[in-house]
Scaffold this motif. Structure first.
Motif, PDB file in Angstrom:
ATOM      1  N   ASP A 185     137.113  71.594   0.904  1.00 17.60           N
ATOM      2  CA  ASP A 185     136.423  72.414  -0.086  1.00 17.60           C
ATOM      3  C   ASP A 185     137.000  73.820  -0.217  1.00 17.60           C
ATOM      4  OD1 ASP A 185     135.647  73.378   2.340  1.00 17.60           O
ATOM      5  OD2 ASP A 185     133.536  72.798   2.158  1.00 17.60           O
ATOM      6  N   HIS A 186     138.174  74.064   0.361  1.00 17.05           N
ATOM      7  CA  HIS A 186     138.829  75.355   0.229  1.00 17.05           C
ATOM      8  C   HIS A 186     140.266  75.212   0.729  1.00 17.05           C
ATOM      9  CE1 HIS A 186     137.673  75.401   4.468  1.00 17.05           C
ATOM     10  NE2 HIS A 186     138.582  76.354   4.665  1.00 17.05           N
ATOM     11  N   ILE A 187     141.022  76.291   0.624  1.00 18.44           N
ATOM     12  CA  ILE A 187     142.370  76.294   1.199  1.00 18.44           C
ATOM     13  C   ILE A 187     142.494  77.517   2.103  1.00 18.44           C
ATOM     14  CG2 ILE A 187     143.354  75.115  -0.797  1.00 18.44           C
ATOM     15  CD1 ILE A 187     144.435  78.651  -0.380  1.00 18.44           C
ATOM     16  N   THR A 188     143.429  77.452   3.017  1.00 15.14           N
ATOM     17  CA  THR A 188     143.776  78.650   3.782  1.00 15.14           C
ATOM     18  C   THR A 188     145.265  78.916   3.602  1.00 15.14           C
ATOM     19  OG1 THR A 188     144.284  77.478   5.851  1.00 15.14           O
ATOM     20  CG2 THR A 188     142.003  78.192   5.503  1.00 15.14           C
ATOM     21  N   TYR A 189     145.583  80.186   3.543  1.00 11.87           N
ATOM     22  CA  TYR A 189     146.988  80.594   3.457  1.00 11.87           C
ATOM     23  C   TYR A 189     147.173  81.776   4.400  1.00 11.87           C
ATOM     24  CZ  TYR A 189     151.553  81.949   1.704  1.00 11.87           C
ATOM     25  OH  TYR A 189     152.898  82.254   1.622  1.00 11.87           O
ATOM     26  N   GLU A 190     148.095  81.618   5.334  1.00 13.21           N
ATOM     27  CA  GLU A 190     148.319  82.624   6.378  1.00 13.21           C
ATOM     28  C   GLU A 190     146.988  82.992   7.041  1.00 13.21           C
ATOM     29  OE1 GLU A 190     150.520  85.767   4.458  1.00 13.21           O
ATOM     30  OE2 GLU A 190     152.430  84.753   4.867  1.00 13.21           O
ATOM     31  N   ASN A 191     146.197  81.939   7.324  1.00 11.34           N
ATOM     32  CA  ASN A 191     144.918  82.051   8.047  1.00 11.34           C
ATOM     33  C   ASN A 191     143.833  82.800   7.287  1.00 11.34           C
ATOM     34  OD1 ASN A 191     145.926  80.664  10.359  1.00 11.34           O
ATOM     35  ND2 ASN A 191     146.986  82.549  10.972  1.00 11.34           N
ATOM     36  N   ILE A 192     144.023  82.983   5.984  1.00 12.24           N
ATOM     37  CA  ILE A 192     142.968  83.559   5.143  1.00 12.24           C
ATOM     38  C   ILE A 192     142.435  82.446   4.246  1.00 12.24           C
ATOM     39  CG2 ILE A 192     142.388  85.270   3.376  1.00 12.24           C
ATOM     40  CD1 ILE A 192     144.657  86.991   4.461  1.00 12.24           C
ATOM     41  N   ALA A 193     141.116  82.331   4.138  1.00 16.28           N
ATOM     42  CA  ALA A 193     140.490  81.246   3.388  1.00 16.28           C
ATOM     43  C   ALA A 193     140.184  81.676   1.959  1.00 16.28           C
ATOM     44  CB  ALA A 193     139.209  80.811   4.086  1.00 16.28           C
ATOM     45  N   TYR A 194     140.424  80.754   1.022  1.00 12.97           N
ATOM     46  CA  TYR A 194     140.158  80.994  -0.398  1.00 12.97           C
ATOM     47  C   TYR A 194     139.436  79.780  -0.980  1.00 12.97           C
ATOM     48  CZ  TYR A 194     143.839  84.529   0.079  1.00 12.97           C
ATOM     49  OH  TYR A 194     144.597  85.596   0.485  1.00 12.97           O
ATOM     50  N   ARG A 195     138.538  80.055  -1.908  1.00  9.34           N
ATOM     51  CA  ARG A 195     137.841  78.963  -2.576  1.00  9.34           C
ATOM     52  C   ARG A 195     138.795  78.152  -3.457  1.00  9.34           C
ATOM     53  NH1 ARG A 195     132.306  79.996  -2.196  1.00  9.34           N
ATOM     54  NH2 ARG A 195     131.841  82.140  -1.582  1.00  9.34           N
ATOM     55  N   ARG A 196     139.733  78.867  -4.112  1.00  4.98           N
ATOM     56  CA  ARG A 196     140.606  78.200  -5.076  1.00  4.98           C
ATOM     57  C   ARG A 196     142.012  78.774  -5.026  1.00  4.98           C
ATOM     58  NH1 ARG A 196     136.441  78.095 -10.268  1.00  4.98           N
ATOM     59  NH2 ARG A 196     135.358  76.166  -9.710  1.00  4.98           N
ATOM     60  N   LEU A 197     142.967  77.942  -5.432  1.00  4.07           N
ATOM     61  CA  LEU A 197     144.375  78.315  -5.483  1.00  4.07           C
ATOM     62  C   LEU A 197     144.886  78.028  -6.896  1.00  4.07           C
ATOM     63  CD1 LEU A 197     147.243  78.878  -4.243  1.00  4.07           C
ATOM     64  CD2 LEU A 197     147.261  76.465  -3.539  1.00  4.07           C
ATOM     65  N   ILE A 198     145.583  79.015  -7.502  1.00  3.55           N
ATOM     66  CA  ILE A 198     146.116  78.838  -8.856  1.00  3.55           C
ATOM     67  C   ILE A 198     147.607  79.149  -8.856  1.00  3.55           C
ATOM     68  CG2 ILE A 198     145.925  79.481 -11.287  1.00  3.55           C
ATOM     69  CD1 ILE A 198     143.127  80.513 -10.742  1.00  3.55           C
ATOM     70  N   PHE A 199     148.388  78.204  -9.368  1.00  4.06           N
ATOM     71  CA  PHE A 199     149.828  78.410  -9.491  1.00  4.06           C
ATOM     72  C   PHE A 199     150.157  78.929 -10.893  1.00  4.06           C
ATOM     73  CE2 PHE A 199     149.624  75.606  -5.879  1.00  4.06           C
ATOM     74  CZ  PHE A 199     150.670  76.038  -5.069  1.00  4.06           C
ATOM     75  N   CYS A 200     150.740  80.140 -10.938  1.00  2.00           N
ATOM     76  CA  CYS A 200     151.176  80.759 -12.193  1.00  2.00           C
ATOM     77  C   CYS A 200     152.646  81.163 -12.095  1.00  2.00           C
ATOM     78  CB  CYS A 200     150.346  82.007 -12.502  1.00  2.00           C
ATOM     79  SG  CYS A 200     148.572  81.769 -12.562  1.00  2.00           S
ATOM     80  N   ASN A 201     153.407  80.430 -11.299  1.00  2.00           N
ATOM     81  CA  ASN A 201     154.747  80.880 -10.928  1.00  2.00           C
ATOM     82  C   ASN A 201     155.884  80.145 -11.623  1.00  2.00           C
ATOM     83  OD1 ASN A 201     153.921  78.637  -9.441  1.00  2.00           O
ATOM     84  ND2 ASN A 201     155.160  79.157  -7.652  1.00  2.00           N
ATOM     85  N   GLY A 202     155.654  79.739 -12.875  1.00  2.00           N
ATOM     86  CA  GLY A 202     156.729  79.183 -13.675  1.00  2.00           C
ATOM     87  C   GLY A 202     157.380  77.979 -13.043  1.00  2.00           C
ATOM     88  N   ILE A 203     158.697  77.900 -13.168  1.00  2.00           N
ATOM     89  CA  ILE A 203     159.418  76.722 -12.666  1.00  2.00           C
ATOM     90  C   ILE A 203     159.369  76.624 -11.148  1.00  2.00           C
ATOM     91  CG2 ILE A 203     160.955  76.597 -14.654  1.00  2.00           C
ATOM     92  CD1 ILE A 203     163.106  77.886 -12.864  1.00  2.00           C
TER      93      ILE A 203
END
Length: 361
Positions: A185-203
């Protein structure tokens, strides 16, 4: 539902990429008091930073209204004006576009369209003789277009980045997929938790396991910077655009390369643009610089927006190609509604249209 045991320390969104799509989306989320982190490392060939930034309601050799022009273009200028105020910056130039006619038939066709409600919002005026201010190959006159101009994307990105840094929500680093952990129900990145992840990084989204299956492909474009003896006050566009930067400089472009060996400007690209320019402009120019960028084009030339087919809390807002300036204002609002209600995205842009590609990997 998010586990209540961890909900107290969850941030709302991790946004990957701060091109035009990421910048616009991050500002809209901040306005809604969302806790975000934007991850991006600017590079010299960033597609947004080298893009021309044009918005043009009439395109192509046949001079037809661009896709969804009636919905997209009334939104563009109010949207960027509001963003200018929000960021205390100036980057929108609503200076219109002049497109020469190639024949009397085309002149007559557009003369008739002046009384057609489908086209009148986009027609400022019709000329039936040469433009006075600059020497062009326009013996049949041309059309001055409304709802047309350009956005100085580098200025917008600098202002947005400054606002994000001031808010302590911007990290200038590459996204490291090995640091991503996907929970139910969430993601962690570098040990920080987020409800959602959005990719806006083009190719670069294609380099991830999450969205590498999408049918996006890189398209290279080159733009020239030149000195021009005469000052122009509107954008000139027919097969090539000539965009005024200041009292003596213009930007000229662009070309499209589906196959390329590197992301640097080339002599071949320069000659291709100059050849097109010679078919439009009779004025001398001196080339002073050239830039190149790689755009995230899509198979059907439509954006890719929405939810990952397997993970409910991972999204993409991407694939805007060369028309990002005109597409992003309208579809960022649709996406914001979608994030809140899971409704509002039209099928033409919804990533769900490519779910079969994910399932057949």
């Amino acid at each position: 539902m998010v586990n209540h045991k961890i909900s107290e320390y969850l941030k709302d969104y991790l946004i990957i990429g701060h091109g035009l799509a990421g910048a616009v989306l991050s500002q809209q989320l901040l306005e809604k008091q969302q806790q975000i982190t934007v991850l991006d490392l600017p590079t010299s060939n960033h597609s947004s930073s080298v893009a021309a930034g044009l918005y043009n309601p009439v395109t192509g050799r046949k001079m037809v209204k661009t896709w969804m022009a009636d919905e997209l273009f009334p939104v563009i200028e109010p949207f960027y004006r509001q963003l200018e105020q929000h960021l205390n910056s100036s980057f929108l130039l609503d200076i219109g576009i002049y497109r020469p006619f190639v024949s009397f038939e085309e002149q007559n066709d557009w003369d008739a369209k002046q009384s057609d409600d489908k086209y009148t919002p986009f027609i400022k005026s019709i000329r039936k003789k040469n433009l006075d201010s600059v020497s062009l190959h326009d013996p049949f006159g041309g059309i001055h277009l409304n709802h047309a101009g350009f956005v100085k994307i580098p200025q917008l990105l600098r202002a947005s980045r400054a606002a994000l840094i001031q808010a302590h929500v911007c990290e200038e680093k590459y996204f490291d997929q090995s640091q991503l952990k996907i929970k139910s129900d969430h993601i962690t990145y570098e040990n920080i938790a987020y409800r959602r992840l959005i990719f806006c990084n083009g190719i670069e989204a294609l380099q991830t396991e999450l969205f590498g299956w999408l049918p996006m492909h890189p398209v290279k474009g080159e733009i020239l910077k030149a000195k021009m003896g005469k000052k122009i006050t509107t954008i000139l566009n027919r097969g090539v655009f000539i965009l005024p930067l200041d009292h003596e400089h213009v930007r000229i472009g662009s070309n499209y390369q589906n196959h390329f060996d590197n992301i640097l400007p080339t002599e071949k690209g320069k000659e291709e643009i100059l050849q097109r320019l010679n078919g439009v402009l009779n004025e001398p120019v001196t080339i002073v610089d050239s830039t190149a960028g790689v755009r995230p084009a899509t198979k059907d030339r439509r954006p890719i927006i929405g939810k990952h087919p397997e993970y409910e809390h991972i999204y993409i807002f991407n694939g805007f190609g060369s028309k990002g300036v005109s597409l992003i204002p309208y579809f960022s609002k649709q996406f914001m509604t979608y994030l809140e209600t899971e409704n509002g995205l039209i099928h033409d842009v919804n990533v769900s249209r490519y779910y079969k590609a994910y399932n057949s990997r």
